[in-house]
Design an enzyme around this catalytic site. Structure first.
Site, PDB file in Angstrom:
ATOM      1  N   GLY A  28      -7.606   1.851   7.631  1.00 32.17           N
ATOM      2  CA  GLY A  28      -6.186   1.629   7.903  1.00 32.17           C
ATOM      3  C   GLY A  28      -5.714   0.224   7.573  1.00 32.17           C
ATOM      4  N   HIS A  33      14.138   8.781  -3.416  1.00 29.91           N
ATOM      5  CA  HIS A  33      14.204   8.554  -4.868  1.00 29.91           C
ATOM      6  C   HIS A  33      14.187   7.060  -5.218  1.00 29.91           C
ATOM      7  CE1 HIS A  33      18.355   7.118  -4.868  1.00 29.91           C
ATOM      8  NE2 HIS A  33      18.507   7.944  -3.860  1.00 29.91           N
ATOM      9  N   HIS A  74       0.960   0.630   3.882  1.00 30.18           N
ATOM     10  CA  HIS A  74       0.792   1.833   4.714  1.00 30.18           C
ATOM     11  C   HIS A  74       2.165   2.273   5.217  1.00 30.18           C
ATOM     12  CE1 HIS A  74      -1.295   3.764   8.486  1.00 30.18           C
ATOM     13  NE2 HIS A  74      -0.468   4.584   7.872  1.00 30.18           N
TER      14      HIS A  74
END
Ligand SMILES: CC(C)(COP(=O)(O)OP(=O)(O)OC[C@H]1O[C@@H](n2cnc3c(N)ncnc32)[C@H](O)[C@@H]1OP(=O)(O)O)[C@@H](O)C(=O)NCCC(=O)NCCS
Length: 205
Positions: A70, A134, A143
């Site tokens: 992570g 988009h 992350h």
């Protein structure tokens, strides 16, 4: 030979490694091996039937690696050190536009959305239920945590953590190495490194 017919090493046998292994199995990788630098994890079962191997043994058997750690800094360090090609893992229930660009070593989990024109760098995590709209750009090893919403054409730097459920308004820029707290709403550009939280997001560290 299709990439999926090769052997994938998942490096990192914690909770995030379990998410990666689950997605890689669903994606159809023929063979998956798992390892961890923590010797205490060797021999444990990451998931039923997926045992954690010693690192040298796992590397020797593998054609590609997905670094399942992570922490952005650790993910970047391992991706550069391990000496295997980086593999992107995409859960079959991720919705990823064929008009999006996805770098090596990314994780695209179940129920995430990556829209047309989006560009993800190397080692990016797009976690469960997150939406990358988009034309958004996401830098290396960032992350995007569960349920994050990134508005159209937002530009996110490298090694950023966007905490669970945070929202970034369209077109907003976030510089490298910034942490955005869970539930924050980022309305304006964040340029100064630090930790930001709240609605609207303000610097707390
Ligand atoms: C923002 C965050 C990084 C701060 O952690 P920290 O650096 O240890 O800081 P602290 O917990 O000491 O909090 C600092 C201040 O910010 C506030 N704060 C912390 N997190 C907050 C949040 N998510 N929203 C609003 N305020 C928050 C604290 O109340 C504290 O305020 P105070 O100084 O007035 O008491 C952390 O709380 C967070 O939200 N992390 C995201 C975790 C996450 O979603 N991970 C993804 C897992 S998949």
């Amino acid at each position: 030979m299709s990439a999926l017919s090769r052997t994938l090493l998942i490096l990192g046998a914690g909770g995030h490694g379990r998410v990666v292994a689950d997605a890689a199995i669903a994606q159809g990788w023929k063979r998956i091996v798992v390892s961890d630098r923590d010797p205490a994890r060797v021999g444990q079962q990451l998931l039923a039937g997926v045992a954690v191997l010693p690192l040298d043994e796992a590397v020797a058997q593998s054609d590609a690696v997905h670094v399942a750690i992570g922490s952005a800094a650790a993910r970047e360090r391992e991706a550069k050190a391990i000496g295997l090609p980086l593999a992107t893992v995409t859960h079959p229930r991720a919705s990823v536009s064929t008009h999006a660009e996805v770098g090596a070593g990314c994780l695209l989990t179940a129920q995430c959305v990556v829209a047309p024109g989006a560009r993800l760098g190397t080692g990016v995590i797009v976690n469960h239920g997150a939406v990358v709209d988009h034309d958004v750009q996401v830098g290396d090893f960032t992350h995007v945590a569960p349920l994050v919403a990134l508005g159209g054409a937002a530009r996110i730097g490298s090694r950023v953590l966007l905490g669970s459920g945070s929202k970034v308004l369209p077109g907003v820029r976030i510089a490298d190495d910034i942490v955005v707290g869970a539930g924050a709403v980022v309305r304006g550009n964040l340029e100064v490194p630090g930790v930001y939280a709240g609605v609207p997001a303000r610097r707390v560290r």
